[in-house]
Design an enzyme around this catalytic site. Structure first.
Site, PDB file in Angstrom:
ATOM      1  N   GLU A 257      55.362   6.890 -15.401  1.00 20.58           N
ATOM      2  CA  GLU A 257      54.548   6.851 -14.176  1.00 20.58           C
ATOM      3  C   GLU A 257      54.479   5.429 -13.674  1.00 20.58           C
ATOM      4  O   GLU A 257      54.535   4.487 -14.478  1.00 20.58           O
ATOM      5  CB  GLU A 257      53.107   7.315 -14.491  1.00 20.58           C
ATOM      6  N   LYS A 259      52.895   2.005 -12.744  1.00 17.44           N
ATOM      7  CA  LYS A 259      51.679   1.342 -13.222  1.00 17.44           C
ATOM      8  C   LYS A 259      51.030   0.656 -12.030  1.00 17.44           C
ATOM      9  O   LYS A 259      51.531  -0.353 -11.533  1.00 17.44           O
ATOM     10  CB  LYS A 259      52.027   0.326 -14.317  1.00 17.44           C
ATOM     11  N   ARG A 264      40.875   0.534 -13.244  1.00 10.59           N
ATOM     12  CA  ARG A 264      40.771   1.858 -13.830  1.00 10.59           C
ATOM     13  C   ARG A 264      39.412   2.465 -13.511  1.00 10.59           C
ATOM     14  O   ARG A 264      38.396   1.779 -13.595  1.00 10.59           O
ATOM     15  CB  ARG A 264      40.929   1.726 -15.345  1.00 10.59           C
ATOM     16  N   ARG A 279      36.445   0.364 -16.109  1.00  9.04           N
ATOM     17  CA  ARG A 279      37.192   0.196 -17.358  1.00  9.04           C
ATOM     18  C   ARG A 279      36.255  -0.142 -18.524  1.00  9.04           C
ATOM     19  O   ARG A 279      36.473   0.275 -19.644  1.00  9.04           O
ATOM     20  CB  ARG A 279      38.239  -0.909 -17.142  1.00  9.04           C
ATOM     21  N   GLU A 309      43.695   5.180 -11.356  1.00  7.61           N
ATOM     22  CA  GLU A 309      43.635   3.782 -10.954  1.00  7.61           C
ATOM     23  C   GLU A 309      43.225   3.757  -9.485  1.00  7.61           C
ATOM     24  O   GLU A 309      43.838   4.445  -8.659  1.00  7.61           O
ATOM     25  CB  GLU A 309      45.018   3.154 -11.181  1.00  7.61           C
ATOM     26  N   PHE A 349      45.704   9.880 -13.204  1.00 11.20           N
ATOM     27  CA  PHE A 349      46.802   9.959 -14.172  1.00 11.20           C
ATOM     28  C   PHE A 349      46.441  10.756 -15.429  1.00 11.20           C
ATOM     29  O   PHE A 349      47.291  10.976 -16.281  1.00 11.20           O
ATOM     30  CB  PHE A 349      47.376   8.585 -14.514  1.00 11.20           C
ATOM     31  N   ARG A 425      44.319   2.053 -29.055  1.00 15.34           N
ATOM     32  CA  ARG A 425      45.577   1.544 -28.533  1.00 15.34           C
ATOM     33  C   ARG A 425      46.659   2.133 -29.421  1.00 15.34           C
ATOM     34  O   ARG A 425      46.555   2.087 -30.642  1.00 15.34           O
ATOM     35  CB  ARG A 425      45.590   0.016 -28.604  1.00 15.34           C
ATOM     36  N   LYS A 431      52.925   0.271 -22.116  1.00 12.92           N
ATOM     37  CA  LYS A 431      52.918  -0.392 -20.807  1.00 12.92           C
ATOM     38  C   LYS A 431      54.151  -1.264 -20.687  1.00 12.92           C
ATOM     39  O   LYS A 431      54.540  -1.945 -21.638  1.00 12.92           O
ATOM     40  CB  LYS A 431      51.625  -1.168 -20.576  1.00 12.92           C
TER      41      LYS A 431
HETATM   42  P1  ATP Z   1      44.340  -2.344 -21.535  1.00 15.06           P
HETATM   43  O1  ATP Z   1      43.690  -1.409 -20.572  1.00 15.06           O
HETATM   44  O2  ATP Z   1      45.554  -1.779 -22.188  1.00 15.06           O
HETATM   45  O3  ATP Z   1      43.391  -3.087 -22.422  1.00 15.06           O
HETATM   46  P2  ATP Z   1      44.571  -4.017 -19.418  1.00 15.06           P
HETATM   47  O4  ATP Z   1      43.284  -3.507 -18.917  1.00 15.06           O
HETATM   48  O5  ATP Z   1      44.777  -5.465 -19.523  1.00 15.06           O
HETATM   49  O6  ATP Z   1      44.952  -3.477 -20.791  1.00 15.06           O
HETATM   50  P3  ATP Z   1      47.101  -3.378 -18.595  1.00 15.06           P
HETATM   51  O7  ATP Z   1      47.594  -4.216 -19.682  1.00 15.06           O
HETATM   52  O8  ATP Z   1      47.476  -3.751 -17.245  1.00 15.06           O
HETATM   53  O9  ATP Z   1      45.581  -3.293 -18.532  1.00 15.06           O
HETATM   54  O10 ATP Z   1      47.552  -1.842 -18.895  1.00 15.06           O
HETATM   55  C1  ATP Z   1      46.806  -0.682 -19.025  1.00 15.06           C
HETATM   56  C2  ATP Z   1      46.110  -0.276 -17.738  1.00 15.06           C
HETATM   57  O11 ATP Z   1      47.036   0.136 -16.735  1.00 15.06           O
HETATM   58  C3  ATP Z   1      45.239   0.935 -17.869  1.00 15.06           C
HETATM   59  O12 ATP Z   1      44.012   0.573 -18.447  1.00 15.06           O
HETATM   60  C4  ATP Z   1      45.095   1.417 -16.443  1.00 15.06           C
HETATM   61  O13 ATP Z   1      44.007   0.789 -15.832  1.00 15.06           O
HETATM   62  C5  ATP Z   1      46.329   0.900 -15.756  1.00 15.06           C
HETATM   63  N1  ATP Z   1      47.228   1.941 -15.210  1.00 15.06           N
HETATM   64  C6  ATP Z   1      47.865   1.846 -14.025  1.00 15.06           C
HETATM   65  N2  ATP Z   1      48.626   2.905 -13.795  1.00 15.06           N
HETATM   66  C7  ATP Z   1      48.492   3.747 -14.849  1.00 15.06           C
HETATM   67  C8  ATP Z   1      49.048   5.015 -15.185  1.00 15.06           C
HETATM   68  N3  ATP Z   1      49.900   5.651 -14.395  1.00 15.06           N
HETATM   69  N4  ATP Z   1      48.671   5.554 -16.363  1.00 15.06           N
HETATM   70  C9  ATP Z   1      47.806   4.922 -17.197  1.00 15.06           C
HETATM   71  N5  ATP Z   1      47.263   3.726 -16.923  1.00 15.06           N
HETATM   72  C10 ATP Z   1      47.593   3.124 -15.760  1.00 15.06           C
END
Ligand code: ATP
Length: 588
Positions: A257, A259, A264, A279, A309, A349, A425, A431
Site C-alpha cells: 500500500e 505510505k 495516523r 498516534r 492516515e 488502511f 512492532r 515500512k
Molecule cells: P511507527 O509508527 O512505526 O513508530 P512512525 O510513526 O515514525 O513509526 P513511520 O516510520 O513513518 O511512522 O511508519 C509507520 C506509519 O506509517 C504508521 O504509523 C502510519 O501512520 C503510517 N502509514 C501511512 N500509510 C500507511 C498504510 N498504508 N498502512 C499502514 N500505515 C501507514
C-alpha cells in the site's frame, strides 16, 4: 486503603529511581490494596485520575494551587508563593505549612478528620470532581474543593496530593513498570507480564486492566476484547534494507500500500458517536470535525474501529499536500477555519472491530475485505487506501517509484495471513521509505532530555543545542544518543525554548540515564524526529551501553517535532537502534 498508607508508598517510590526497586515497592503496594481500589491506584501513581487517553485533566496553575494551600492553612496566596519560590516544590511547601498550622492550632479542630484518615477512593473522587468542574466559577470551585481536601489530610499525603493537580508528581513510573509490578504482586514473578500487556494493548487502560486482573485473574485478562471508545495501541512496522530482503521475508504473495505522509488516526464509531484518536492515543475528535462528519456519513457500519492516515488533500487537483500543511490541522484553536482551508481525507488502511466484534484475530486478507465493504469506493472523505497484491522485488520497486512520484513517503508491505498485532512492532508490516543520502534505513524518533545554553546568535532564544535520547524499553528509562544543534530553524529554536522552559527541572529526571550533563534538564515528554548519516559507537552516550560504549547518531539534524503524535515511550527504542545499526551495513 487509607490514603495516608498510599502516601507512605509515594515516599518510598520517590526515594529511588532504580527500576527493580520501583517494581518491588509497587508490587507490595498492589498486594496491600483493596481490589476495588487497584485501578484508582494505578492512575494516581502516574499523577492522573483517568486513563491517559481520556481528556480529564486536573490542570491547576501554580497560582490556583497556592491559593488552595493558603486557604487550607490560613496564609495568603502570596505568602505561599514566596515560600514555594524558596523551596522550589509546592508539595514540600504545603507539607511545611500544614505542620506549622498544626503548631499554631489553625486546623486542630480538623484533627479528627485526618486521624481517621480519608480512603484512597475518597481522595480520588475529590480529585476527579476538581477535574470535571467546567464553565463559570470553575476556578473558585477547584480552589475551594482542593483546600477542603487538603485540610483533611496528614502532612505526607498533602505533600503528594498537591503535586497531582499541578502535574508535578514525578515518581518516574512508566507503564512497563506498573505491568511488571502487577504480575509480581499476583504471581511472585514476571511471567504474566505478556498477558497483562496484551490486555493493555487492546484497551490502553492500565487501571481497567489491573482491576480485571485482580478481580478475575489471568482468565479475565485473556477474555478482554477491543472496546469502542478505548483506543487500541497501534500495530507498528519493521524496517528492511532492500526489496529483495522483503520478498524473502514475506513469501509468495504480499500486500503493498502507499505510505501516506500525514498523521495516523484511529476512528471509533458507535452509532452516531465518533471518537478520533491520534498516534499517541490522545482524543483529538474536537480538532477534526470534517473527519467525524465523514465517518458518520460514509462509513457503512453501526460500530467500528478503523485506522487510517489523515492527510490534507486537494480534491480538485487530486494532490496530496506536504506534511507541513497537513500538520496545521492539529491545532487546538481556529478549528472550523482551518478545517475549511485544509480539508482532510482519511485513507483507511485497517479495520479492527466491526458491528460488535473484535476482528483483530482475522487475517489481513479478511480484514481488508471487510474494510472494502465498510468504506465504499467513491467516498469523498473516508477513502480506502489502494492495495496491490504483489510478489516480486521488481513490483515493489515499480509501486514504490509511483508512490514517491505522487509525493508519498514510500510503501507499506503487509503479510497476508497476519492478524492485527496491537502494540507490537513486527514483520507483519514492513515500512519501506524513500532512500535518504545516508546509510540509515529510517529516521530516529528522539526524546528531548536537556538543553545546552545558546552561544552567539542563538543566545536570543537561550538554546544552543539539545541533548536527546531514545527509550530503553528493558529498563523503562531514557538513554542519551546525541547532541543536536543543526537542522533547527530560528522558529524551531524559539519553539524549543518555550517547550524547555515549561518542562525544565532542577535535577536529572528519575527515568533518565546519562553520563553527560546539559545546561539544564527537562522532563522527558517531547519527541523529535531526527535524521542522521549513520549510527556509530561512542563512549559518551548511554543508548544500548555495553562495556562503557553506547550508540550515537552521527551528524544529526532535526526533521520535525512529533509533539502531539508520540508519547516519549513511543520514541525509537534501544533494540530498534541496534537493528538500525546492523541494517546500515547491509545497505552499503
Ligand atoms: P511507527 O509508527 O512505526 O513508530 P512512525 O510513526 O515514525 O513509526 P513511520 O516510520 O513513518 O511512522 O511508519 C509507520 C506509519 O506509517 C504508521 O504509523 C502510519 O501512520 C503510517 N502509514 C501511512 N500509510 C500507511 C498504510 N498504508 N498502512 C499502514 N500505515 C501507514
Amino acid at each position: 486503603m487509607k490514603f495516608s498508607k498510599l502516601a507512605e508508598y509515594y515516599e518510598k517510590l520517590e526515594a529511588t529511581s532504580k527500576r527493580l526497586e520501583l517494581v518491588d515497592i509497587l508490587s507490595k503496594l498492589f498486594k496491600e490494596s483493596d481490589t476495588s481500589e487497584i485501578g484508582k491506584i494505578c492512575y494516581l501513581i502516574q499523577g492522573r485520575v483517568a486513563p491517559f487517553f481520556e481528556p480529564i485533566e486536573l490542570g491547576m496553575a501554580e497560582s490556583m494551587v497556592a491559593q488552595a494551600v493558603g486557604r487550607a492553612y490560613g496564609h495568603s496566596k502570596d505568602e505561599v508563593i514566596k515560600h514555594y519560590r524558596s523551596k522550589g516544590n509546592m508539595g514540600l511547601t504545603a507539607q511545611q505549612l500544614v505542620l506549622k498550622s498544626h503548631l499554631r492550632g489553625v486546623i486542630r479542630k480538623n484533627r479528627d478528620h485526618f486521624e481517621g484518615g480519608l480512603s484512597v477512593s475518597a481522595v480520588f473522587d475529590e480529585l476527579l470532581k476538581i477535574a470535571k468542574f467546567s464553565g463559570a466559577g470553575t476556578v473558585e470551585q477547584k480552589v475551594s474543593t482542593l483546600a477542603n481536601l487538603l485540610k483533611k489530610l496528614d502532612p505526607v499525603s498533602v505533600k503528594h496530593v498537591v503535586n497531582i493537580p499541578l502535574g508535578t508528581l514525578r515518581l518516574g513510573i512508566g507503564d512497563p513498570t506498573v505491568m511488571d509490578a502487577l504480575s509480581l504482586a499476583k504471581t511472585g514473578g514476571k511471567k504474566l507480564r505478556p498477558v497483562i500487556e496484551d490486555a493493555y494493548n487492546k484497551t490502553s487502560d492500565l487501571g481497567f486492566v489491573a482491576e480485571v486482573f485482580f478481580k478475575k485473574g489471568q482468565k479475565g485478562l485473556s477474555e478482554i476484547k477491543l472496546m469502542v471508545g478505548k483506543p487500541v495501541r497501534p500495530a507498528l512496522a519493521e524496517r528492511m534494507p532492500n526489496a529483495e530482503e522483503v520478498v524473502k521475508r514475506m513469501g509468495d504473495k504480499f500486500a503493498a500500500e502507499p505510505k501516506f505522509d500525514g498523521f495516523r488516526v484511529q476512528v471509533h464509531k458507535n452509532g452516531d458517536k465518533v471518537e478520533i484518536f491520534s498516534r499517541n492515543l490522545e482524543d483529538m475528535t474536537h480538532s477534526f470535525p470534517d473527519l467525524a462528519e465523514g465517518v458518520l456519513g460514509e462509513v457503512k457500519a453501526k460500530t467500528a474501529i478503523m485506522e487510517g492516515e489523515a492527510i490534507a488533500y486537494n480534491p480538485e487537483t487530486e494532490e496530496f499536500l506536504p506534511f507541513q500543511e497537513t500538520t496545521k490541522r492539529r491545532r487546538k484553536y481556529k478549528i472550523a477555519e482551518t478545517a475549511k482551508a485544509l480539508p482532510l481525507v482519511m485513507f483507511a488502511f485497517d479495520i479492527l472491530y466491526l458491528n460488535g466484534k473484535d476482528i483483530t484475530e482475522e487475517t489481513e486478507i479478511v480484514r481488508r475485505k471487510l474494510l472494502e465493504k465498510v468504506v465504499p469506493k467513491g467516498n469523498a472523505t473516508i477513502r480506502i487506501a489502494e492495495q496491490r497484491i504483489i510478489s516480486t522485488a521488481r513490483e515493489i520497486s515499480e509501486f514504490f517509484n509511483e508512490a514517491v512520484s505522487d509525493g508519498l513517503e514510500g510503501l507499506m508491505i503487509k503479510k497476508l495471513d497476519s492478524p492485527y498485532k496491537a502494540g507490537g512492532r513486527g514483520f507483519h508490516w514492513i515500512k519501506f521509505k524513500r532512500a535518504s543520502s545516508g546509510d540509515l534505513a529510517d529516521t530516529v524518533d528522539c526524546v528531548l532530555l536537556g538543553v545546552y545554553a545558546g552561544k552567539g546568535k542563538r543566545t536570543v532564544f537561550g538554546v544552543g543545542g539539545l541533548l536527546v535520547g531514545v527509550y530503553d524499553e528493558k529498563n523503562d528509562s531514557f538513554v542519551t544518543i546525541c547532541r543536536l544543534g543543526t537542522g533547527l530553524t530560528d522558529e524551531e529554536f524559539k519553539q524549543v525554548h518555550e517547550i524547555a522552559q515549561k518542562l525544565k527541572v532542577s535535577h536529572q529526571p528519575a527515568r533518565v540515564n546519562s553520563k553527560i550533563e546539559p545546561s539544564y534538564w527537562v522532563e522527558p515528554k517531547v519527541v523529535l524526529e531526527v535524521y542522521a548519516d549513520e549510527i556509530t559507537k561512542s563512549p559518551i552516550h548511554t543508548a544500548g551501553e555495553a562495556d562503557g560504549v553506547g550508540f550515537a547518531l552521527r551528524f544529526p539534524r532535526l526533521v520535525k517535532f512529533r509533539e502531539s503524535e508520540k508519547r516519549p515511550e513511543d520514541s525509537t527504542t534501544v533494540s530498534e537502534i541496534k537493528k538500525l545499526y546492523e541494517l546500515q551495513f547491509k545497505r552499503k
